[in-house]
Write a protein that holds these residues in place. Structure first.
Motif, PDB file in Angstrom:
ATOM      1  N   ARG A  94       0.836  -1.207   0.000  1.00  0.00           N
ATOM      2  CA  ARG A  94       0.000   0.000   0.000  1.00  0.00           C
ATOM      3  C   ARG A  94       0.870   1.255   0.000  1.00  0.00           C
ATOM      4  O   ARG A  94       0.595   2.208  -0.725  1.00  0.00           O
ATOM      5  CB  ARG A  94      -0.922   0.004   1.206  1.00  0.00           C
ATOM      6  CG  ARG A  94      -1.907   1.168   1.188  1.00  0.00           C
ATOM      7  CD  ARG A  94      -2.728   1.182   2.427  1.00  0.00           C
ATOM      8  NE  ARG A  94      -1.904   1.753   3.489  1.00  0.00           N
ATOM      9  CZ  ARG A  94      -2.375   2.260   4.592  1.00  0.00           C
ATOM     10  NH1 ARG A  94      -3.664   2.207   4.833  1.00  0.00           N
ATOM     11  NH2 ARG A  94      -1.584   2.776   5.493  1.00  0.00           N
ATOM     12  N   SER A 115       2.353   1.635  -3.505  1.00  0.00           N
ATOM     13  CA  SER A 115       1.377   2.003  -4.530  1.00  0.00           C
ATOM     14  C   SER A 115       0.858   3.421  -4.343  1.00  0.00           C
ATOM     15  O   SER A 115       0.514   4.088  -5.317  1.00  0.00           O
ATOM     16  CB  SER A 115       0.204   1.016  -4.543  1.00  0.00           C
ATOM     17  OG  SER A 115      -0.570   1.152  -3.370  1.00  0.00           O
ATOM     18  N   ARG A 116       0.817   3.911  -3.123  1.00  0.00           N
ATOM     19  CA  ARG A 116       0.358   5.274  -2.865  1.00  0.00           C
ATOM     20  C   ARG A 116       1.473   6.293  -2.936  1.00  0.00           C
ATOM     21  O   ARG A 116       1.220   7.493  -2.996  1.00  0.00           O
ATOM     22  CB  ARG A 116      -0.296   5.358  -1.488  1.00  0.00           C
ATOM     23  CG  ARG A 116      -1.620   4.663  -1.428  1.00  0.00           C
ATOM     24  CD  ARG A 116      -2.254   4.892  -0.085  1.00  0.00           C
ATOM     25  NE  ARG A 116      -3.573   4.268  -0.038  1.00  0.00           N
ATOM     26  CZ  ARG A 116      -4.355   4.299   1.004  1.00  0.00           C
ATOM     27  NH1 ARG A 116      -3.971   4.917   2.104  1.00  0.00           N
ATOM     28  NH2 ARG A 116      -5.530   3.715   0.970  1.00  0.00           N
TER      29      ARG A 116
END
Length: 160
Positions: free
Chosen positions: A125, A128-129
């Motif tokens: 996460r 990806s962010r």
């Protein structure tokens, strides 16, 4: 003179922070559930499980963070070496704990798996962010930096 962290440093800091928060929550919940399941043996199982998850997940994030500015082969060698060492350490720890009975092995396994899988999800996460560009500008004003790390125009701009 303070330097501002790069975007990749921010991503890995976020991943490390998220992992520590997850493991903190998992420690509290794991100890409580472990105590309800098997008393003090459950507490020990939860604490050992969190410790193993911390070593297992923490070494990955730290080894990647420390080698982000290295050559790709160096980075992969460090990551692979860290992975092999932590696998051997985890196996040795589990073999050493096998004959002992002061902990609950089921609580240890559940807490360890939740910690490692949860950390992997949080790492994904964070990556990806994260807003990581293909290159970071050089420190000087107006100086461009190519993806290879050399200041100056990139290969596609050489004829311009």
């Amino acid at each position: 003179m303070t330097t501002t962290p790069s975007s990749t440093d921010l991503v890995f800091r976020q991943a490390l922070r998220d992992m520590l928060v997850l493991l903190g929550v998992l420690t509290v919940v794991g100890v409580l559930v472990g105590y309800l399941v098997d008393g003090l043996a459950g507490v020990w199982g939860a604490l050992i499980g969190v410790g193993v998850a911390l070593v297992f997940s923490g070494t990955t994030v730290i080894s990647v963070q420390r080698t982000t500015r290295s050559a790709p082969t160096t980075m992969m060698a460090v990551i692979l070496g860290a992975w092999l060492v932590k696998i051997l350490v985890v196996i040795a720890l589990l073999v050493a704990l096998k004959p002992l009975d002061f902990y609950n092995p089921q609580v240890l396994a559940v807490v360890m798996l939740l910690g490692v899988i949860g950390s992997a999800v949080l790492d994904a996460r964070a990556v990806s962010r994260g807003r990581v560009g293909y290159f970071e500008p050089a420190a000087g004003p107006g100086a461009a930096q190519s993806p290879s790390g050399n200041a100056g125009p990139g290969p596609d701009q050489a004829g311009s």
